[in-house]
Scaffold this motif. Structure first.
Motif, PDB file in Angstrom:
ATOM      1  N   PHE A   1      -3.431   8.995  -1.222  1.00  0.00           N
ATOM      2  CA  PHE A   1      -4.225   7.914  -1.807  1.00  0.00           C
ATOM      3  C   PHE A   1      -5.170   8.516  -2.843  1.00  0.00           C
ATOM      4  O   PHE A   1      -5.948   9.427  -2.545  1.00  0.00           O
ATOM      5  CB  PHE A   1      -4.998   7.196  -0.706  1.00  0.00           C
ATOM      6  CG  PHE A   1      -5.782   5.998  -1.168  1.00  0.00           C
ATOM      7  CD1 PHE A   1      -5.201   5.002  -1.931  1.00  0.00           C
ATOM      8  CD2 PHE A   1      -7.122   5.876  -0.828  1.00  0.00           C
ATOM      9  CE1 PHE A   1      -5.924   3.901  -2.352  1.00  0.00           C
ATOM     10  CE2 PHE A   1      -7.855   4.783  -1.236  1.00  0.00           C
ATOM     11  CZ  PHE A   1      -7.258   3.785  -2.004  1.00  0.00           C
TER      12      PHE A   1
ATOM     13  N   TRP B   1      -2.144   3.532  -7.027  1.00  0.00           N
ATOM     14  CA  TRP B   1      -3.204   4.173  -6.244  1.00  0.00           C
ATOM     15  C   TRP B   1      -2.665   5.344  -5.428  1.00  0.00           C
ATOM     16  O   TRP B   1      -3.428   6.073  -4.819  1.00  0.00           O
ATOM     17  CB  TRP B   1      -3.886   3.158  -5.326  1.00  0.00           C
ATOM     18  CG  TRP B   1      -2.944   2.207  -4.657  1.00  0.00           C
ATOM     19  CD1 TRP B   1      -2.262   2.384  -3.490  1.00  0.00           C
ATOM     20  CD2 TRP B   1      -2.568   0.918  -5.131  1.00  0.00           C
ATOM     21  NE1 TRP B   1      -1.494   1.295  -3.189  1.00  0.00           N
ATOM     22  CE2 TRP B   1      -1.664   0.363  -4.192  1.00  0.00           C
ATOM     23  CE3 TRP B   1      -2.911   0.169  -6.258  1.00  0.00           C
ATOM     24  CZ2 TRP B   1      -1.091  -0.898  -4.345  1.00  0.00           C
ATOM     25  CZ3 TRP B   1      -2.340  -1.090  -6.410  1.00  0.00           C
ATOM     26  CH2 TRP B   1      -1.440  -1.609  -5.471  1.00  0.00           C
TER      27      TRP B   1
ATOM     28  N   CYS C   1       0.810  -1.213   0.000  1.00  0.00           N
ATOM     29  CA  CYS C   1       0.000   0.000   0.000  1.00  0.00           C
ATOM     30  C   CYS C   1       0.843   1.261   0.000  1.00  0.00           C
ATOM     31  O   CYS C   1       0.304   2.350  -0.032  1.00  0.00           O
ATOM     32  CB  CYS C   1      -0.900   0.018   1.222  1.00  0.00           C
ATOM     33  SG  CYS C   1      -2.061  -1.345   1.302  1.00  0.00           S
TER      34      CYS C   1
ATOM     35  N   CYS D   1      -7.942   7.827  -4.265  1.00  0.00           N
ATOM     36  CA  CYS D   1      -9.394   7.905  -4.076  1.00  0.00           C
ATOM     37  C   CYS D   1      -9.818   9.105  -3.238  1.00  0.00           C
ATOM     38  O   CYS D   1     -11.000   9.452  -3.212  1.00  0.00           O
ATOM     39  CB  CYS D   1      -9.909   6.615  -3.443  1.00  0.00           C
ATOM     40  SG  CYS D   1      -9.842   5.192  -4.562  1.00  0.00           S
TER      41      CYS D   1
ATOM     42  N   ASN E   1     -14.011   1.004  -0.836  1.00  0.00           N
ATOM     43  CA  ASN E   1     -13.891   0.845   0.608  1.00  0.00           C
ATOM     44  C   ASN E   1     -15.264   1.084   1.221  1.00  0.00           C
ATOM     45  O   ASN E   1     -15.808   2.185   1.144  1.00  0.00           O
ATOM     46  CB  ASN E   1     -12.882   1.840   1.179  1.00  0.00           C
ATOM     47  CG  ASN E   1     -12.571   1.592   2.645  1.00  0.00           C
ATOM     48  OD1 ASN E   1     -13.220   0.780   3.302  1.00  0.00           O
ATOM     49  ND2 ASN E   1     -11.574   2.280   3.158  1.00  0.00           N
TER      50      ASN E   1
ATOM     51  N   LEU F   1      -5.231   1.380   4.857  1.00  0.00           N
ATOM     52  CA  LEU F   1      -5.226   0.866   3.487  1.00  0.00           C
ATOM     53  C   LEU F   1      -4.890  -0.614   3.403  1.00  0.00           C
ATOM     54  O   LEU F   1      -4.956  -1.189   2.316  1.00  0.00           O
ATOM     55  CB  LEU F   1      -4.236   1.659   2.627  1.00  0.00           C
ATOM     56  CG  LEU F   1      -4.668   3.076   2.278  1.00  0.00           C
ATOM     57  CD1 LEU F   1      -3.602   3.760   1.430  1.00  0.00           C
ATOM     58  CD2 LEU F   1      -5.990   3.069   1.543  1.00  0.00           C
TER      59      LEU F   1
ATOM     60  N   PHE G   1      -8.802  -1.377   5.459  1.00  0.00           N
ATOM     61  CA  PHE G   1      -9.597  -1.248   4.239  1.00  0.00           C
ATOM     62  C   PHE G   1     -10.612  -2.378   4.180  1.00  0.00           C
ATOM     63  O   PHE G   1     -10.260  -3.550   4.188  1.00  0.00           O
ATOM     64  CB  PHE G   1      -8.673  -1.304   3.018  1.00  0.00           C
ATOM     65  CG  PHE G   1      -9.280  -0.761   1.754  1.00  0.00           C
ATOM     66  CD1 PHE G   1      -8.981   0.528   1.327  1.00  0.00           C
ATOM     67  CD2 PHE G   1     -10.136  -1.530   0.978  1.00  0.00           C
ATOM     68  CE1 PHE G   1      -9.522   1.039   0.150  1.00  0.00           C
ATOM     69  CE2 PHE G   1     -10.689  -1.034  -0.188  1.00  0.00           C
ATOM     70  CZ  PHE G   1     -10.381   0.251  -0.615  1.00  0.00           C
TER      71      PHE G   1
ATOM     72  N   PHE H   1     -10.033  -3.811  -2.499  1.00  0.00           N
ATOM     73  CA  PHE H   1      -8.888  -2.900  -2.628  1.00  0.00           C
ATOM     74  C   PHE H   1      -8.427  -2.857  -4.080  1.00  0.00           C
ATOM     75  O   PHE H   1      -8.328  -3.896  -4.737  1.00  0.00           O
ATOM     76  CB  PHE H   1      -7.733  -3.381  -1.732  1.00  0.00           C
ATOM     77  CG  PHE H   1      -6.555  -2.442  -1.739  1.00  0.00           C
ATOM     78  CD1 PHE H   1      -6.552  -1.329  -0.921  1.00  0.00           C
ATOM     79  CD2 PHE H   1      -5.474  -2.657  -2.589  1.00  0.00           C
ATOM     80  CE1 PHE H   1      -5.477  -0.442  -0.942  1.00  0.00           C
ATOM     81  CE2 PHE H   1      -4.406  -1.784  -2.613  1.00  0.00           C
ATOM     82  CZ  PHE H   1      -4.400  -0.674  -1.787  1.00  0.00           C
ATOM     83  N   PRO H   2      -8.087  -1.662  -4.632  1.00  0.00           N
ATOM     84  CA  PRO H   2      -8.109  -0.348  -3.991  1.00  0.00           C
ATOM     85  C   PRO H   2      -9.293   0.506  -4.400  1.00  0.00           C
ATOM     86  O   PRO H   2      -9.289   1.717  -4.140  1.00  0.00           O
ATOM     87  CB  PRO H   2      -6.817   0.267  -4.523  1.00  0.00           C
ATOM     88  CG  PRO H   2      -6.758  -0.232  -5.943  1.00  0.00           C
ATOM     89  CD  PRO H   2      -7.329  -1.634  -5.906  1.00  0.00           C
ATOM     90  N   THR H   3     -10.293  -0.079  -5.021  1.00  0.00           N
ATOM     91  CA  THR H   3     -11.332   0.730  -5.659  1.00  0.00           C
ATOM     92  C   THR H   3     -12.562   1.004  -4.805  1.00  0.00           C
ATOM     93  O   THR H   3     -13.233   2.021  -4.993  1.00  0.00           O
ATOM     94  CB  THR H   3     -11.791   0.057  -6.963  1.00  0.00           C
ATOM     95  OG1 THR H   3     -12.246  -1.267  -6.662  1.00  0.00           O
ATOM     96  CG2 THR H   3     -10.648  -0.011  -7.970  1.00  0.00           C
TER      97      THR H   3
ATOM     98  N   THR I   1       2.708   1.123  -7.324  1.00  0.00           N
ATOM     99  CA  THR I   1       1.535   1.334  -6.462  1.00  0.00           C
ATOM    100  C   THR I   1       0.747   2.514  -7.020  1.00  0.00           C
ATOM    101  O   THR I   1       0.752   3.609  -6.438  1.00  0.00           O
ATOM    102  CB  THR I   1       1.953   1.601  -4.996  1.00  0.00           C
ATOM    103  OG1 THR I   1       2.937   2.659  -4.970  1.00  0.00           O
ATOM    104  CG2 THR I   1       2.529   0.355  -4.356  1.00  0.00           C
TER     105      THR I   1
ATOM    106  N   HIS J   1      -5.430  -4.532   3.445  1.00  0.00           N
ATOM    107  CA  HIS J   1      -6.593  -5.343   3.101  1.00  0.00           C
ATOM    108  C   HIS J   1      -6.179  -6.800   2.995  1.00  0.00           C
ATOM    109  O   HIS J   1      -5.091  -7.116   2.491  1.00  0.00           O
ATOM    110  CB  HIS J   1      -7.197  -4.867   1.779  1.00  0.00           C
ATOM    111  CG  HIS J   1      -8.475  -5.553   1.412  1.00  0.00           C
ATOM    112  ND1 HIS J   1      -8.504  -6.668   0.606  1.00  0.00           N
ATOM    113  CD2 HIS J   1      -9.768  -5.283   1.736  1.00  0.00           C
ATOM    114  CE1 HIS J   1      -9.768  -7.054   0.446  1.00  0.00           C
ATOM    115  NE2 HIS J   1     -10.551  -6.229   1.136  1.00  0.00           N
TER     116      HIS J   1
END
Length: 318
Positions: A108, A128, A11, A110, A218, A284, A210, A214-216, A126, A286
């Protein structure tokens, strides 16, 4: 460059190599010392079993072998350093964090507005994570963001060097990795989490991680999509909060994945290195990708690295 022997946290971006932004000059700061002791727990020390051979672990991270480690009595913060407390430090000393001096930090994706996410450079490996100009401890998502409602949340976007500077001001230090794990376990021997072996005992959430895909996506089923207050959830048996999840916490030690199985007293890690240990996992982590919210899990990052999910707590000698 990150330590080639370290397994990166899935992450977390490693260091600052992925994004090239200008570095402003280092400002001076005033040497002011704060009173120490408030909010700390005194631990008796003793022998414990450090590390794990858990099948859910990452052997390449140096989680094992399980070994007998003795630590002397010490004090440690009951929870991570908060935004409010870090603000006192910067106000008293004029200290500027490395994220401020570099001019950017990792956020992050998002959490960003779509137009920012589209244009911000992505971290290698990574994606994200976005390198956001102007992201810093008091602007966690970059320009236009602030700490409103997050004074009791852990400070983030702080490097190891920033954490060490705060600790010196507070009359404390960063915990060794052995002290951190001893404290995080809360007196339980070889349990997966600070409260036992089940992640959500009786359906009760015990940490900020999370939840979802992950990662879209939560779901924030545990109540938080980002950081949580430092005293959220129940403390462990020693009275420490959030030693699993919420934010990764810097330790004093240089990183190594090689540990002798022999008993050792007060280990402090290698004498030098390129990356510092971080422990505890974050919001983050998961289960599908990075279940490093287990109490024996570990990873590392470079001393000048900063992200929106790395913070710290302090320790002190008796």
């Amino acid at each position: 460059m990150h330590d080639p022997d370290a397994r990166p946290d899935c992450c977390a971006p490693q260091g600052r190599d992925a994004v090239a932004l200008p570095v402003p000059p280092v400002p001076g700061h005033r040497a002011v010392v704060a009173p120490a002791g408030a909010g700390m727990v005194t631990l008796p020390g003793g022998e414990f079993l450090m590390g794990t051979d858990d099948a859910e672990g990452f052997p390449a991270d140096g989680e094992g072998p399980v070994r007998r480690v003795t630590v002397d009595a010490f004090r440690i913060d009951a929870h991570a350093v908060t935004n409010d407390r870090f603000a006192e430090f910067t106000a008293a000393t004029g200290y500027a964090t490395e994220a401020e001096r570099f001019g950017w930090s990792y956020v992050f994706g998002c959490f960003l507005a779509p137009e920012v996410r589209r244009t911000a450079p992505r971290a290698d490996g990574t994606p994200w994570w976005s390198g956001v100009a102007g992201a810093r401890w008091d602007r966690p998502e970059g320009p236009g963001s602030d700490l409103d409602g997050r004074g009791d949340h852990p400070v983030v976007h702080v490097s190891w060097n920033d954490a060490a500077a705060y600790a010196r001001w507070a009359g404390k230090r960063l915990p060794t990795e052995a002290e951190w794990e001893y404290a995080a376990r809360g007196g339980l021997e070889q349990r997966r989490y600070p409260w036992g072996d089940e992640l959500d005992p009786d359906g009760t959430y015990r940490c900020d991680i999370f939840r979802g895909t992950f990662p879209t996506e939560n779901t924030a089923a545990d109540g938080y999509s980002g950081t949580a207050p430092v005293d959220a959830f129940e403390p462990n048996g020693f009275g420490l909060y959030n030693t699993s999840g919420n934010v990764w916490e810097w330790c004093a030690d240089w990183w190594t994945a090689a540990h002798a199985p022999d008993p050792v007293a007060n280990p402090t890690g290698p004498g030098s290195g390129r990356a510092k240990v971080i422990r505890g996992g974050s919001y983050l982590c998961h289960v599908s990708y990075c279940n490093r919210y287990r109490v024996a899990a570990r990873t590392a990052n470079e001393p000048d690295a900063s992200t929106g999910h790395m913070g710290f707590r302090c320790a002190a000698d008796l």
